[in-house]
Motif scaffolding. Structure first.
Motif, PDB file in Angstrom:
ATOM      1  N   MET A 124      29.901  41.999  21.933  1.00  0.00           N
ATOM      2  CA  MET A 124      31.019  41.089  21.464  1.00  0.00           C
ATOM      3  C   MET A 124      30.698  40.746  19.996  1.00  0.00           C
ATOM      4  N   GLU A 125      31.682  40.486  19.427  1.00  0.00           N
ATOM      5  CA  GLU A 125      31.711  39.734  17.966  1.00  0.00           C
ATOM      6  C   GLU A 125      32.758  38.413  17.892  1.00  0.00           C
ATOM      7  N   ILE A 126      32.024  37.351  17.545  1.00  0.00           N
ATOM      8  CA  ILE A 126      32.667  36.105  17.509  1.00  0.00           C
ATOM      9  C   ILE A 126      32.832  35.832  15.967  1.00  0.00           C
ATOM     10  N   GLY A 127      33.996  35.745  15.417  1.00  0.00           N
ATOM     11  CA  GLY A 127      34.216  35.698  14.003  1.00  0.00           C
ATOM     12  C   GLY A 127      34.014  37.002  13.462  1.00  0.00           C
ATOM     13  N   PHE A 150      27.388  39.075  18.796  1.00  0.00           N
ATOM     14  CA  PHE A 150      26.963  38.574  17.372  1.00  0.00           C
ATOM     15  C   PHE A 150      28.138  37.354  17.050  1.00  0.00           C
ATOM     16  N   VAL A 151      27.423  36.285  16.788  1.00  0.00           N
ATOM     17  CA  VAL A 151      28.141  35.064  16.324  1.00  0.00           C
ATOM     18  C   VAL A 151      28.108  34.712  14.889  1.00  0.00           C
ATOM     19  N   ASP A 152      29.298  34.734  14.164  1.00  0.00           N
ATOM     20  CA  ASP A 152      29.479  34.390  12.822  1.00  0.00           C
ATOM     21  C   ASP A 152      30.575  33.574  12.674  1.00  0.00           C
ATOM     22  N   ALA A 153      30.749  32.223  13.061  1.00  0.00           N
ATOM     23  CA  ALA A 153      31.845  31.601  13.152  1.00  0.00           C
ATOM     24  C   ALA A 153      31.573  30.036  12.727  1.00  0.00           C
ATOM     25  N   LEU A 154      32.416  29.022  12.679  1.00  0.00           N
ATOM     26  CA  LEU A 154      32.105  27.908  12.353  1.00  0.00           C
ATOM     27  C   LEU A 154      30.923  27.190  12.825  1.00  0.00           C
ATOM     28  N   LYS A 155      30.019  26.671  11.976  1.00  0.00           N
ATOM     29  CA  LYS A 155      28.791  26.362  12.614  1.00  0.00           C
ATOM     30  C   LYS A 155      28.848  25.232  13.587  1.00  0.00           C
ATOM     31  N   ASN A 156      29.970  24.494  13.540  1.00  0.00           N
ATOM     32  CA  ASN A 156      30.163  23.315  14.425  1.00  0.00           C
ATOM     33  C   ASN A 156      30.262  23.799  15.850  1.00  0.00           C
ATOM     34  N   THR A 176      28.031  32.017  25.718  1.00  0.00           N
ATOM     35  CA  THR A 176      27.537  33.492  25.574  1.00  0.00           C
ATOM     36  C   THR A 176      26.017  33.542  26.247  1.00  0.00           C
ATOM     37  N   ILE A 177      25.344  32.565  26.561  1.00  0.00           N
ATOM     38  CA  ILE A 177      24.239  32.719  27.411  1.00  0.00           C
ATOM     39  C   ILE A 177      24.622  33.373  28.847  1.00  0.00           C
ATOM     40  N   ALA A 218      22.725  37.220  18.693  1.00  0.00           N
ATOM     41  CA  ALA A 218      22.680  36.997  17.199  1.00  0.00           C
ATOM     42  C   ALA A 218      23.488  36.040  16.565  1.00  0.00           C
ATOM     43  N   TYR A 219      22.917  34.738  16.089  1.00  0.00           N
ATOM     44  CA  TYR A 219      23.776  33.655  15.326  1.00  0.00           C
ATOM     45  C   TYR A 219      23.325  33.831  14.111  1.00  0.00           C
ATOM     46  N   ASP A 220      24.569  33.917  13.081  1.00  0.00           N
ATOM     47  CA  ASP A 220      24.279  34.212  11.658  1.00  0.00           C
ATOM     48  C   ASP A 220      24.290  32.843  10.936  1.00  0.00           C
ATOM     49  N   ASN A 221      23.683  32.864   9.838  1.00  0.00           N
ATOM     50  CA  ASN A 221      23.699  31.574   8.883  1.00  0.00           C
ATOM     51  C   ASN A 221      22.795  30.452   9.312  1.00  0.00           C
ATOM     52  N   THR A 222      21.830  30.726  10.164  1.00  0.00           N
ATOM     53  CA  THR A 222      21.009  29.451  10.565  1.00  0.00           C
ATOM     54  C   THR A 222      19.910  28.948   9.741  1.00  0.00           C
ATOM     55  N   LEU A 223      19.946  29.287   8.676  1.00  0.00           N
ATOM     56  CA  LEU A 223      19.090  28.788   7.733  1.00  0.00           C
ATOM     57  C   LEU A 223      19.993  28.064   6.255  1.00  0.00           C
TER      58      LEU A 223
END
Length: 235
Positions: free
Chosen positions: A73-76, A149-155, A164-165, A175-180
């Motif tokens: 699955m891809e979110i974003g 894979f999650v790459d969406a609004l960080k909020n 997802t869990i 996998a959550y993107d942009n976590t830094l």
């Protein structure tokens, strides 16, 4: 989005970043991924920052192959660079559920997906992710996804995580993107000058703290691109 959004890549040595791209990234980048990446930059200009960096895309592809994933699955989605990356990595009978409210951006990248011959692997849903995830949980899809894979609004990351869990299988990976988040997570909030970065900085910090303490997963923040957190479901 302002025209002066700073570079999100964590590696500040530009020469070293270019070395990684030219030595490992670009030579192995699929022709259609390259075409899509360049077309996205041309059309979306500063918004193209939402495209996955080429070295992170390589990592994503390798993960999918190493875990022998078939249902993902891809979110974003944006224009589909990471989506095309995953679809190319999946076996012929692999499937991706792709969710994004921006159908126009997806359709911009669709010709490259079609040219790659992997459109049959993708089920695109033009919607906000939360109701779709809820429906999946309530319709017997719990524990059926190999990789998300999650790459969406960080909020939204925290509320997505609670769904997802449930949807990823035990032993599967999220996998959550942009976590830094442009490196801002290591700065005091009042020292973050850029308005756009400051807008989501606290949400990312809260998410990272939650993930670090979540007993249902083992996790690792990988310092590639803008940071990607890998979570393996334990139970």
């Amino acid at each position: 989005m302002a025209d002066d959004i700073p570079n999100k890549l964590l590696l500040r040595n530009k020469a070293l970043q270019q070395y990684i791209y030219e030595t490992s990234g670009y030579p192995k980048e699929h022709k259609l991924l390259k075409e899509l990446r360049e077309a996205t930059v041309e059309k979306y200009k500063v918004m193209s920052v939402m495209t996955l960096p080429v070295d992170e895309a390589q990592l994503l592809s390798m993960l999918v192959k190493m875990m022998n994933a078939k249902k993902t699955m891809e979110i974003g989605v944006f224009t589909g660079y990471s989506l095309l990356t995953t679809a190319l990595a999946l076996p012929e009978d692999g499937k991706i559920l792709a969710i994004d409210p921006d159908k126009e951006a997806y359709e911009f990248g669709l010709p490259y997906i079609k040219k790659a011959g992997i459109e049959h692997k993708i089920n695109f849903i033009p919607s906000d992710a939360y109701p779709v995830l809820n429906d999946l949980v309530n319709s017997g899809e719990q524990g059926t996804f190999d990789f998300i894979f999650v790459d969406a609004l960080k909020n939204d990351y925290l509320k997505f995580h609670e769904l997802t869990i449930k949807l990823v299988k035990i032993g599967g990976t999220i996998a959550y993107d942009n976590t830094l988040w442009y490196g801002s997570v290591a700065q005091p909030e009042d020292e973050v000058e850029d308005e756009f970065i400051r807008l989501f900085r606290n949400a990312v910090v809260e998410f990272n703290n939650f993930i670090a303490a979540d007993p249902r997963i083992e996790s690792s923040i990988v310092s590639i691109g803008d940071g990607v957190t890998l979570c393996r479901r334990l139970y």
